[in-house]
Design an enzyme around this catalytic site. Structure first.
Site, PDB file in Angstrom:
ATOM      1  N   HIS A 268       0.879  -1.185   0.000  1.00 18.35           N
ATOM      2  CA  HIS A 268       0.000   0.000   0.000  1.00 18.35           C
ATOM      3  C   HIS A 268       0.911   1.228   0.000  1.00 18.35           C
ATOM      4  CE1 HIS A 268      -3.468   2.417   0.654  1.00 18.35           C
ATOM      5  NE2 HIS A 268      -3.767   2.119   1.908  1.00 18.35           N
ATOM      6  N   HIS A 307      -2.074  -2.013  -9.803  1.00 17.91           N
ATOM      7  CA  HIS A 307      -3.078  -1.459  -8.895  1.00 17.91           C
ATOM      8  C   HIS A 307      -4.321  -2.324  -8.975  1.00 17.91           C
ATOM      9  CE1 HIS A 307      -5.694   1.440  -6.923  1.00 17.91           C
ATOM     10  NE2 HIS A 307      -4.588   2.003  -6.493  1.00 17.91           N
ATOM     11  N   ASP A 363       2.913   5.658  -6.440  1.00 14.86           N
ATOM     12  CA  ASP A 363       4.149   5.530  -5.674  1.00 14.86           C
ATOM     13  C   ASP A 363       5.405   5.412  -6.528  1.00 14.86           C
ATOM     14  OD1 ASP A 363       2.956   5.602  -3.108  1.00 14.86           O
ATOM     15  OD2 ASP A 363       2.242   3.563  -3.402  1.00 14.86           O
TER      16      ASP A 363
HETATM   17  N1  CMC Z   1       5.098  -6.556 -10.283  1.00 17.77           N
HETATM   18  C1  CMC Z   1       4.979  -7.746 -10.911  1.00 17.77           C
HETATM   19  N2  CMC Z   1       3.838  -8.429 -11.064  1.00 17.77           N
HETATM   20  C2  CMC Z   1       2.740  -7.862 -10.564  1.00 17.77           C
HETATM   21  C3  CMC Z   1       2.759  -6.616  -9.908  1.00 17.77           C
HETATM   22  C4  CMC Z   1       3.998  -5.962  -9.767  1.00 17.77           C
HETATM   23  N3  CMC Z   1       4.090  -4.785  -9.153  1.00 17.77           N
HETATM   24  N4  CMC Z   1       1.520  -6.310  -9.498  1.00 17.77           N
HETATM   25  C5  CMC Z   1       0.719  -7.320  -9.885  1.00 17.77           C
HETATM   26  N5  CMC Z   1       1.476  -8.256 -10.542  1.00 17.77           N
HETATM   27  C6  CMC Z   1       0.978  -9.489 -11.169  1.00 17.77           C
HETATM   28  C7  CMC Z   1       0.708 -10.559 -10.135  1.00 17.77           C
HETATM   29  O1  CMC Z   1       1.853 -11.364  -9.936  1.00 17.77           O
HETATM   30  C8  CMC Z   1      -0.443 -11.306 -10.780  1.00 17.77           C
HETATM   31  O2  CMC Z   1       0.098 -12.115 -11.802  1.00 17.77           O
HETATM   32  P1  CMC Z   1      -0.527 -13.601 -12.063  1.00 17.77           P
HETATM   33  O3  CMC Z   1      -1.923 -13.308 -12.576  1.00 17.77           O
HETATM   34  O4  CMC Z   1       0.373 -14.228 -13.039  1.00 17.77           O
HETATM   35  O5  CMC Z   1      -0.538 -14.274 -10.726  1.00 17.77           O
HETATM   36  C9  CMC Z   1      -1.236 -10.214 -11.471  1.00 17.77           C
HETATM   37  O6  CMC Z   1      -0.273  -9.178 -11.763  1.00 17.77           O
HETATM   38  C10 CMC Z   1      -2.348  -9.635 -10.603  1.00 17.77           C
HETATM   39  O7  CMC Z   1      -1.772  -9.209  -9.381  1.00 17.77           O
HETATM   40  P2  CMC Z   1      -2.482  -9.252  -7.970  1.00 17.77           P
HETATM   41  O8  CMC Z   1      -1.460  -9.327  -6.910  1.00 17.77           O
HETATM   42  O9  CMC Z   1      -3.560 -10.301  -7.994  1.00 17.77           O
HETATM   43  O10 CMC Z   1      -3.189  -7.833  -7.980  1.00 17.77           O
HETATM   44  P3  CMC Z   1      -3.846  -7.137  -6.732  1.00 17.77           P
HETATM   45  O11 CMC Z   1      -4.921  -6.295  -7.268  1.00 17.77           O
HETATM   46  O12 CMC Z   1      -4.198  -8.130  -5.686  1.00 17.77           O
HETATM   47  O13 CMC Z   1      -2.661  -6.252  -6.138  1.00 17.77           O
HETATM   48  C11 CMC Z   1      -1.137  -4.481  -5.845  1.00 17.77           C
HETATM   49  C12 CMC Z   1      -2.499  -4.898  -6.376  1.00 17.77           C
HETATM   50  C13 CMC Z   1      -1.042  -2.959  -5.866  1.00 17.77           C
HETATM   51  C14 CMC Z   1      -0.990  -4.940  -4.388  1.00 17.77           C
HETATM   52  C15 CMC Z   1      -0.039  -5.135  -6.730  1.00 17.77           C
HETATM   53  O14 CMC Z   1      -0.138  -4.659  -8.051  1.00 17.77           O
HETATM   54  C16 CMC Z   1       1.366  -4.861  -6.180  1.00 17.77           C
HETATM   55  O15 CMC Z   1       1.830  -5.623  -5.326  1.00 17.77           O
HETATM   56  N6  CMC Z   1       2.060  -3.804  -6.665  1.00 17.77           N
HETATM   57  C17 CMC Z   1       3.357  -3.447  -6.119  1.00 17.77           C
HETATM   58  C18 CMC Z   1       3.187  -2.665  -4.828  1.00 17.77           C
HETATM   59  C19 CMC Z   1       2.680  -1.277  -5.090  1.00 17.77           C
HETATM   60  O16 CMC Z   1       3.196  -0.550  -5.942  1.00 17.77           O
HETATM   61  N7  CMC Z   1       1.695  -0.865  -4.295  1.00 17.77           N
HETATM   62  C20 CMC Z   1       1.147   0.508  -4.352  1.00 17.77           C
HETATM   63  C21 CMC Z   1      -0.237   0.513  -4.900  1.00 17.77           C
HETATM   64  S1  CMC Z   1      -0.846   2.147  -5.298  1.00 17.77           S
HETATM   65  C22 CMC Z   1      -0.850   3.071  -3.853  1.00 17.77           C
HETATM   66  C23 CMC Z   1      -1.566   2.495  -2.704  1.00 17.77           C
HETATM   67  O17 CMC Z   1      -2.407   1.613  -2.764  1.00 17.77           O
HETATM   68  O18 CMC Z   1      -1.288   2.980  -1.651  1.00 17.77           O
END
Ligand code: CMC
Length: 437
Positions: A268, A307, A363
């Protein structure tokens, strides 16, 4: 036309159901009537991580994740960032309308009146080790405010809630600046009422021996815009935490402390700090392809990308990218920006990221700007928390006025053992050492 319904048929019983549809949504409780056996609990929905569950109605923030649209109370984020001050946006988020000039003047004055913190707060903060993470200090100190403002428990009174909201918005920068100066072993600086909200924050952070702090106008505007961009983002993890905690009628200091705790996590708000750590680790352009390879192999994440809601460029990231050059004109360029731009370029052309619709989020670039301004990565999430405080409070206010407000209490799908005979201690087989919790 009849009211719209969703027709469901249960192959277990052959029964059919008409589930009312409102705003393209069905109520989970309407599924409870679907049962195989009249004695059974009834049907639930299963939604880990709440990917498709609306936990509330809200009129504060609108996001269209496919189109990359973000609006506060109907106003596009781009226009607000360009034209308003953060305190003006706070007013909008809390009260639903943009303030007139005289309303804004009064609001700014009220905020200034509450920027000081009780002297005891300094004592709490002195108790932290010099290298304590500032987010840990923020989470604990905001919770401690609950002991100072015992009137905050009177959550049913709208007037009282307004007072606590004002206190929290006003005091967050003071507490954040104290955390910053504590880490550096510097004396705390009192607020200066001649300065704006963000200029005063800069004063409390950076004033040394000079009699009057002179904030740089470009940096003050950039920081103010960053606060606006972070001010709200509907039902994200920390805002949902705020709603969950206050659903038990906890006071708003405890709510904001818990919300800030959720924000601290690297998935987050903690992602801004994690992006800088990642860029430091990558170090140079030649190492990017190998890093991307590791991401694609699932060994790590590209922090600042992806996201839950945006499946397009995060509009906040776009604005932040634009601010970077203005900041660098004052501070000198942060060389990490080139690394970040190259990472973005490579990622956006790569099938892995294209297929999953992963774009830079808020971010990805913010930390690079913060670092250029002189903040250490540990402070980045604190800056996010200052901006987001109003969002947490606007949702709290909306929630308190919601006639459907109830304590948050999700259900679970129990998949554990059915009833077992109790085993006396001498007869227990025990677990392997390695399997123990
Ligand atoms: N790098 C590589 N792969 C990713 C990333 C990433 N940053 N984000 C998602 N994926 C992949 C993930 O591995 C999955 O692939 P597969 O379908 O093959 O398993 C697919 O994309 C969907 O990901 P998810 O984890 O199911 O997506 P989510 O909606 O549960 O998670 C998230 C969203 C923001 C937690 C995630 O994208 C992430 O971990 N990003 C990196 C951390 C980040 O930048 N967070 C800040 C978010 S914006 C500000 C805020 O919220 O405060």
């Amino acid at each position: 036309m009849d009211d719209p319904t969703l027709k469901l048929s249960d192959s277990r019983t052959g029964k059919s159901f008409d589930i009312p549809i409102s705003n393209s949504t069905v109520r989970a409780m309407d599924l409870r009537q679907i049962k195989e056996d009249p004695e059974e609990f009834g049907m639930m929905t299963y939604d880990p991580g709440y990917t498709n569950t609306a936990s509330c109605t809200s009129r504060i923030t609108y996001i269209d994740g496919d189109k990359g649209i973000l609006r506060y109370r109907g106003y596009p984020i781009e226009k607000l960032a360009e034209t308003c001050t953060h305190t003006e946006v706070c007013y909008l988020l809390l009260y639903g309308e943009l303030p007139t000039q005289s309303e804004l003047n009064n609001w700014d004055l009220e905020i200034k009146r509450h920027t000081m913190v009780h002297e005891n707060v300094k004592k709490f903060m002195d108790g932290f080790l010099y290298d304590a993470h500032p987010m840990g200090m923020i989470v604990s100190t905001v919770a401690a405010l609950s002991t100072l403002y015992r009137d905050a428990k009177n959550i049913q009174s709208r007037t009282n809630r307004r007072l606590q909201q004002l206190r929290l918005i006003s005091k967050m920068p003071t507490i954040a600046a104290y955390a910053y100066r504590h880490s550096l072993g510097l004396p705390y600086v009192y607020p200066d009422p001649d300065l704006s909200y963000t200029e005063n924050f800069m004063n409390m952070l950076w004033r040394r021996a000079e009699p009057k702090f002179q904030p740089n106008a470009v940096l003050a505007k950039a920081l103010d815009v960053l606060f606006i961009l972070h001010a709200d983002h509907e039902q994200n993890c920390s805002t949902s935490t705020m709603r969950t905690i206050t659903s038990a009628n906890a006071d708003p200091y405890i709510g904001v402390s818990g919300a800030a705790g959720a924000l601290y996590g690297p998935l987050h708000g903690g992602a801004n700090e994690a992006v800088l750590t990642m860029l430091d680790e990558i170090g140079s352009m030649e190492k990017i392809p190998n890093f991307i390879k590791e991401v694609k192999e699932g060994e790590r994440r590209l922090m600042g990308f992806g996201h839950r809601v945006y499946k397009n460029y995060d509009p906040r990231a776009q604005i932040i990218k634009g601010i970077a050059d203005q900041v660098f004109e004052v501070t000198g360029k942060n060389p990490k920006i080139e690394l970040a731009r190259e990472l973005e370029r490579i990622a956006l052309e790569d099938d892995y990221f294209i297929k999953r619709r992963l774009y830079p989020n808020v971010d990805f670039y913010s930390g690079i700007i913060y670092e250029a301004m002189g903040f250490s990565p540990e402070m980045f999430t604190v800056l996010f928390a200052i901006g987001r405080t109003v969002g947490w409070l606007a949702h709290w206010e909306e929630f308190m006025e919601d006639p459907e407000r109830r304590i948050a209490r999700p259900r679970q799908l129990y998949l554990g053992s059915s009833e077992r005979d109790f085993v006396e201690i001498d007869a227990r087989l025990g677990k392997m050492q390695s399997e123990r919790p």
